[in-house]
Design a protein around this motif. Structure first.
Motif, mmCIF file in Angstrom:
data_model
loop_
_atom_site.group_PDB
_atom_site.id
_atom_site.type_symbol
_atom_site.label_atom_id
_atom_site.label_comp_id
_atom_site.label_asym_id
_atom_site.label_seq_id
_atom_site.Cartn_x
_atom_site.Cartn_y
_atom_site.Cartn_z
ATOM 1 N N VAL A 75 0.865 -1.174 0.000
ATOM 2 C CA VAL A 75 0.000 0.000 0.000
ATOM 3 C C VAL A 75 0.904 1.226 0.000
ATOM 4 N N LEU A 76 0.966 1.912 -1.135
ATOM 5 C CA LEU A 76 1.828 3.091 -1.238
ATOM 6 C C LEU A 76 1.190 4.300 -0.552
ATOM 7 N N ASP A 77 -0.111 4.430 -0.701
ATOM 8 C CA ASP A 77 -0.890 5.421 0.036
ATOM 9 C C ASP A 77 -2.335 4.961 -0.027
ATOM 10 N N GLU A 78 -3.264 5.727 0.508
ATOM 11 C CA GLU A 78 -4.639 5.240 0.610
ATOM 12 C C GLU A 78 -5.356 5.101 -0.735
ATOM 13 N N HIS A 79 -4.724 5.592 -1.801
ATOM 14 C CA HIS A 79 -5.326 5.472 -3.128
ATOM 15 C C HIS A 79 -4.473 4.658 -4.100
ATOM 16 N N THR A 80 -3.366 4.078 -3.612
ATOM 17 C CA THR A 80 -2.426 3.451 -4.534
ATOM 18 C C THR A 80 -1.842 2.156 -3.966
ATOM 19 N N LEU A 81 -1.878 1.105 -4.780
ATOM 20 C CA LEU A 81 -1.256 -0.173 -4.441
ATOM 21 C C LEU A 81 -0.160 -0.476 -5.457
ATOM 22 N N ALA A 82 0.764 -1.353 -5.076
ATOM 23 C CA ALA A 82 1.788 -1.826 -5.999
ATOM 24 C C ALA A 82 1.907 -3.340 -5.867
ATOM 25 N N ILE A 83 1.880 -4.030 -7.009
ATOM 26 C CA ILE A 83 1.935 -5.494 -7.052
ATOM 27 C C ILE A 83 3.194 -5.913 -7.783
ATOM 28 N N PRO A 84 4.079 -6.685 -7.163
ATOM 29 C CA PRO A 84 5.296 -7.116 -7.857
ATOM 30 C C PRO A 84 4.974 -8.110 -8.967
ATOM 31 N N ASP A 85 5.720 -8.030 -10.051
ATOM 32 C CA ASP A 85 5.579 -9.009 -11.125
ATOM 33 C C ASP A 85 6.659 -10.074 -10.947
ATOM 34 N N ARG A 86 6.271 -11.219 -10.402
ATOM 35 C CA ARG A 86 7.219 -12.299 -10.177
ATOM 36 C C ARG A 86 7.338 -13.162 -11.439
ATOM 37 N N PRO A 87 8.431 -13.955 -11.564
ATOM 38 C CA PRO A 87 8.596 -14.803 -12.748
ATOM 39 C C PRO A 87 7.404 -15.741 -12.961
ATOM 40 N N GLY A 88 6.996 -15.872 -14.228
ATOM 41 C CA GLY A 88 5.878 -16.742 -14.572
ATOM 42 C C GLY A 88 6.050 -17.297 -15.969
ATOM 43 N N ASN A 89 4.934 -17.393 -16.704
ATOM 44 C CA ASN A 89 5.002 -18.010 -18.026
ATOM 45 C C ASN A 89 5.388 -17.038 -19.138
ATOM 46 N N LYS A 90 5.563 -15.772 -18.814
ATOM 47 C CA LYS A 90 6.004 -14.727 -19.746
ATOM 48 C C LYS A 90 4.986 -14.413 -20.846
ATOM 49 N N ILE A 91 3.771 -14.914 -20.743
ATOM 50 C CA ILE A 91 2.753 -14.573 -21.740
ATOM 51 C C ILE A 91 2.350 -13.107 -21.616
ATOM 52 N N ALA A 92 2.331 -12.604 -20.397
ATOM 53 C CA ALA A 92 2.089 -11.173 -20.123
ATOM 54 C C ALA A 92 0.715 -10.706 -20.578
ATOM 55 N N ASP A 93 -0.302 -11.539 -20.381
ATOM 56 C CA ASP A 93 -1.665 -11.149 -20.754
ATOM 57 C C ASP A 93 -2.094 -9.866 -20.046
ATOM 58 N N SER A 94 -1.808 -9.781 -18.759
ATOM 59 C CA SER A 94 -2.254 -8.613 -17.992
ATOM 60 C C SER A 94 -1.609 -7.334 -18.503
ATOM 61 N N PHE A 95 -0.315 -7.363 -18.757
ATOM 62 C CA PHE A 95 0.368 -6.177 -19.262
ATOM 63 C C PHE A 95 -0.177 -5.780 -20.631
ATOM 64 N N ARG A 96 -0.410 -6.775 -21.486
ATOM 65 C CA ARG A 96 -0.927 -6.477 -22.819
ATOM 66 C C ARG A 96 -2.323 -5.853 -22.739
#
Length: 210
Positions: A75-96
């Motif tokens: 929780v960076l502040d009350e309006h902002t979160l940060a989620i780490p991108d850990r190693p996975g299958n590299k398809i990157a659907d979410s980023f796309r």
């Protein structure tokens, strides 16, 4: 008499859906906040798992799992979160998807707890060093993180988890009724290989989580 030629079920119009469900109680709407308060912050700090939903510009949706040590989402502040991108299958659907449509939905779970936390908003990737440094684990920082700008946050009741018996240890027996991951891969793709070889490769991959 008309014979239906399609196996597709009938589409219920939105107005009919609302008529059948009824209107939500005023207190249900009142519990939806536009920020991360102290109770949401505490929940996130104890959550080791979430599901992350996105959709592309055409509305094609995707939902993927995210997990790590409890509190891996910051929780960076009350309006902002940060989620780490850990190693996975590299398809990157979410980023796309987020490159085309920045809407995002999160569902946080805590093992043994029936209630869940839902967070909706907008998101984008970052490589900000100060953010990535807060997510270091096993002596490694992620290459990227997702920054979530919170629009809605609220607790969801536990009926779904109660009905599913998700935290009931007896439910784990269901896993034994399925073919192994190697057997599924061999069957799906018609591979001429010993399933156990695939499973060993999968286990080797699981040893490198960061």
């Amino acid at each position: 008499m008309t014979t239906r030629t399609s196996t597709r079920p009938r589409r219920v119009p939105p107005a009919e859906v609302r008529a059948r469900l009824g209107e939500p109680e005023p207190r249900t709407k009142a519990k939806i906040l536009d920020r991360i308060d102290e109770y949401f912050r505490l929940f996130i700090a104890h959550s080791p798992f979430l599901t992350l939903a996105t959709a592309d510009a055409a509305g094609r949706a995707d939902c993927s799992p995210r997990g790590d040590y409890p509190g891996f989402v910051k929780v960076l502040d009350e309006h902002t979160l940060a989620i780490p991108d850990r190693p996975g299958n590299k398809i990157a659907d979410s980023f796309r998807n987020l490159a085309e449509n920045d809407g995002i939905g999160l569902l946080f779970l805590i093992p043994g707890l029936r209630e869940t936390l839902r967070v909706n908003g907008r998101a984008y990737p970052t490589d900000e060093p100060d953010v990535l440094a807060r997510m270091q684990t096993e002596a490694r920082e992620p290459e990227l993180a997702l920054v979530v700008e919170v629009a809605e946050a609220y607790f969801h009741c536990g009926r779904a988890l109660i009905r599913s018996r998700l935290w009931d240890p007896a439910s784990q027996a269901l896993a034994g009724e399925l073919p192994s991951a190697g057997e599924i891969a061999v069957g799906q793709f018609g591979l001429d290989i010993d399933p156990k070889m695939l499973e060993r490769g999968l286990e080797d991959g699981y040893r490198q989580l960061y």
